[in-house]
Design a protein around this motif. Structure first.
Motif, mmCIF file in Angstrom:
data_model
loop_
_atom_site.group_PDB
_atom_site.id
_atom_site.type_symbol
_atom_site.label_atom_id
_atom_site.label_comp_id
_atom_site.label_asym_id
_atom_site.label_seq_id
_atom_site.Cartn_x
_atom_site.Cartn_y
_atom_site.Cartn_z
ATOM 1 N N UNK A 94 0.808 -1.223 0.000
ATOM 2 C CA UNK A 94 0.000 0.000 0.000
ATOM 3 C C UNK A 94 0.841 1.274 0.000
ATOM 4 N N UNK A 95 2.166 1.134 0.189
ATOM 5 C CA UNK A 95 3.025 2.321 0.302
ATOM 6 C C UNK A 95 4.096 2.282 -0.781
ATOM 7 N N UNK A 96 3.963 3.083 -1.829
ATOM 8 C CA UNK A 96 4.968 3.112 -2.903
ATOM 9 C C UNK A 96 6.337 3.514 -2.363
ATOM 10 N N UNK A 97 7.376 2.826 -2.808
ATOM 11 C CA UNK A 97 8.741 3.162 -2.422
ATOM 12 C C UNK A 97 9.190 2.593 -1.095
ATOM 13 N N UNK A 98 8.293 1.974 -0.349
ATOM 14 C CA UNK A 98 8.678 1.404 0.945
ATOM 15 C C UNK A 98 9.468 0.119 0.724
ATOM 16 N N UNK A 99 10.616 0.029 1.389
ATOM 17 C CA UNK A 99 11.449 -1.170 1.282
ATOM 18 C C UNK A 99 11.570 -1.852 2.629
ATOM 19 N N UNK A 100 11.445 -3.164 2.638
ATOM 20 C CA UNK A 100 11.600 -3.972 3.847
ATOM 21 C C UNK A 100 12.822 -4.861 3.658
ATOM 22 N N UNK A 101 13.824 -4.657 4.511
ATOM 23 C CA UNK A 101 15.069 -5.425 4.416
ATOM 24 C C UNK A 101 15.094 -6.444 5.551
ATOM 25 N N UNK A 102 15.142 -7.719 5.172
ATOM 26 C CA UNK A 102 15.153 -8.803 6.172
ATOM 27 C C UNK A 102 16.451 -9.593 6.063
ATOM 28 N N UNK A 103 17.011 -9.921 7.199
ATOM 29 C CA UNK A 103 18.199 -10.760 7.223
ATOM 30 C C UNK A 103 17.780 -12.221 7.074
ATOM 31 N N UNK A 104 18.479 -12.997 6.246
ATOM 32 C CA UNK A 104 18.140 -14.423 6.120
ATOM 33 C C UNK A 104 18.227 -15.170 7.443
ATOM 34 N N UNK A 105 19.106 -14.684 8.316
ATOM 35 C CA UNK A 105 19.275 -15.356 9.612
ATOM 36 C C UNK A 105 18.203 -14.981 10.620
ATOM 37 N N UNK A 106 17.567 -13.800 10.422
ATOM 38 C CA UNK A 106 16.542 -13.354 11.364
ATOM 39 C C UNK A 106 15.487 -12.529 10.621
ATOM 40 N N UNK A 107 14.634 -13.169 9.851
ATOM 41 C CA UNK A 107 13.640 -12.427 9.053
ATOM 42 C C UNK A 107 12.581 -11.728 9.889
#
Length: 584
Positions: free
Chosen positions: A168-181
């Motif tokens: 719902x929010x253009x340009x929003x990025x979510x960065x998740x670590x593979x070890x701790x998503x």
């Protein structure tokens, strides 16, 4: 007894208490400072009137106003102070703070600024509004970009609410670590690398989070506001320089640990390690010289002679009488103590704040009948204050008359149904509904023909802490230290929580309840730092701890304190939050 009959009876009885609020003007005077130095040329105005004045070179001012009007204190470069007057307001010493603000974009247009109470009324139906730590914000009225999203439009997909929000929010990025998503970072201001901008901060029901509150189930989100511009930094400072995501939950502050039904401990989200050396014992409170003279006297007769002499000097201070009454009670001279309290009641009978302090004194000495008499007088003087109903109802219940208690609680609840200016779950309404339901539940065997509705804390197990204070202008920080030695602070100051204090004056209450769930077992410490009450008189507080609240083995204990020393963090008491241990 039928509950409807109780309500009708109480509506008739308490109608006799209704008196016309004092409308005559009173003189308000005091001194305006920045905390250290006097502030001249401060404009003091009675809101929505032509009445105004200016502070002199010593910061002193004097102005005429009516109870429940609002005084505005304004000066270039300082935050405006908005002060709702009470029926006992007279000396009001004001401290003003610097106005620090980064300007992003300014939109000037001719518009009517709505008050907080009006926005509260509109909140449920106006989806452009969002509740924040600074009050309600309107997307259409602020001078920067903000997107408000209805929580009902978020689909329950992904491992947390961010998946639905990102769509719902253009340009929003979510960065998740593979070890701790489950511990992601969110970026709102563009850029391909993490180093190009800081991650967004979060505010949940008035509490700031630097991490992402992924423990909130999407079903519990009422609405979300996203501020990607530097407008967030202008209001929240550097901590929100990467933008801000504000979440209003459906259950207010009832948040839960990830993957469980256990309540979330707010102390965890802050790097707040409590240092025992930062707190002082309440027994070290500064004592006035007359009290030291009482203690050094060789007999009750000599002490009373000192009292009579000092009364000629200090007879205009109610705390002098309470101190003296405490001393003579401690020496076993109950008759002298009662004589002194009777003097105080006669001399200060027109001041509800003083009467409340006297009622606390009676309760401290287990004289609930006399406390009830005082609370009845306060209700006559303040029939529009929710606190007046609550105090009288609670005193009757403590005195063993639960039916009278229910009558008074019911009278307030019926009248409250006509008032939609303030959220029902906030303030005195929540306290009264909590106690009303608890009285019904505890005495259900004697309440035939009465259907007991579900209460807010029916499934709660743990400790309830209720703090009350006699003066609505009192400012303080209340600190809870959990068993892991981390602390959470609730601030009752104009600098940090002016909306709360104004809400208290609108509804007429001076109390706050806190619930400590049984999951957080162990010893909790409660501390308080006092900042004054805009007068030269002390503030009296009453704190009641309910162990095993709402259970058959519920117990309660009250503590009473006189607040004098300022800027000192003092220990009030400790709580053993362990229902199983308390039950043994």
């Amino acid at each position: 007894m039928d509950l409807a009959r109780i309500i009708l009876k109480m509506m008739f009885v308490l109608a006799c208490f209704q008196v016309t609020a004092q409308e005559s003007s009173i003189t308000i005077s005091g001194r305006v400072t920045d905390g250290d130095r006097p502030l001249p040329n401060v404009n003091i105005t009675v809101e929505n009137s032509s009445v105004k004045t200016v502070s002199d070179r010593e910061g002193k001012y004097k102005i005429m106003a009516k109870p429940y009007q609002t005084l505005l204190f304004t000066r270039m470069g300082l935050k405006t102070v908005r002060l709702i007057l009470e029926d006992v307001s007279s000396i009001m010493n004001i401290e003003m703070y610097p106005q620090i603000q980064e300007l992003d974009e300014v939109i000037v247009e001719k518009t009517k600024i709505k008050r907080e109470a009006e926005l509260q009324k509109e909140y449920q139906n106006n989806k452009n509004l969002i509740r924040t730590a600074f009050g309600i914000m309107d997307k259409d009225k602020i001078g920067y970009s903000m997107r408000v999203i209805d929580g009902n439009s978020l689909a329950a997909i992904g491992i947390d609410f961010l998946t639905a929000l990102q769509a719902r929010v253009p340009g929003m990025r979510v960065v998740r670590s593979p070890n701790d998503p489950t511990n992601p970072q969110v970026y709102l201001r563009g850029g391909r690398g993490i180093s190009t901008s800081p991650p967004a901060a979060f505010e949940v029901d008035g509490t700031i989070f630097q991490g992402v509150p992924t423990f909130i189930p999407v079903q519990n989100i009422d609405r979300i506001a996203v501020i990607p511009s530097v407008g967030a930094g202008a209001r929240y400072g550097r901590q929100a320089s990467g933008g801000l995501i504000i979440i209003n939950t459906k259950s207010g502050n009832a948040l839960y640990e990830t993957g469980t039904s256990n309540p979330f401990d707010f102390a965890k989200v802050r790097n707040n390690i409590f240092e025992p050396s930062d707190v002082h014992g309440f027994e070290n409170t500064t004592k006035p010289q007359y009290l030291l003279d009482f203690q050094n006297s060789s007999s009750v007769k000599e002490a009373y002679a000192i009292f009579e002499k000092e009364r000629l000097i200090r007879g205009d201070r109610f705390d002098f009488f309470l101190d003296a009454a405490d001393f003579f009670m401690s020496r076993g001279a109950a008759s002298k103590s009662e004589e002194i309290i009777s003097m105080a009641k006669g001399k200060f009978s027109s001041n509800p704040n003083t009467l409340k302090a006297i009622a606390y004194w009676y309760e401290k000495n287990n004289d609930y009948g006399s406390a009830i008499d005082i609370y009845e007088e306060v209700l006559k003087k303040r029939p529009r204050h929710g606190q007046s109903f609550r105090d009288l109802a609670n005193a009757h219940y403590t005195n063993g008359d639960f039916k009278k208690s229910l009558e008074i609680y019911s009278r307030y609840i019926v009248s409250r149904n006509l008032d939609t200016s303030v959220k029902e779950e906030e303030g005195i309404d929540a306290i009264i509904k909590t106690e009303f339901q608890n009285v019904l539940k505890s005495n259900s065997a004697e309440m035939s023909n009465t259907t007991i509705q579900t209460g807010m804390y029916d499934n709660f197990s743990g400790s309830r802490v209720l703090l009350e204070w006699n003066n609505g202008e009192a400012e303080f920080d209340l600190q809870f230290v959990n068993p892991d030695n981390r602390f959470y602070t609730w601030s009752h100051t104009y600098e940090k929580n002016s909306e709360q204090i104004n809400l208290e004056k609108i509804k007429g209450f001076s109390s706050k309840q806190f619930m400590i769930d049984e999951m957080f077992r162990g010893v909790w410490q409660v501390n308080l730092k006092y900042f004054g009450n805009k007068s030269y008189l002390p503030t009296y507080i009453k704190a009641t701890v309910f162990h095993n609240f709402g259970q058959e083995n519920e117990t309660r204990k009250s503590y009473y304190f006189k607040l004098v020393d300022k800027e000192v963090n003092q220990k009030l008491f400790s709580i053993v939050n362990n229902p199983e241990k308390e039950a043994k």
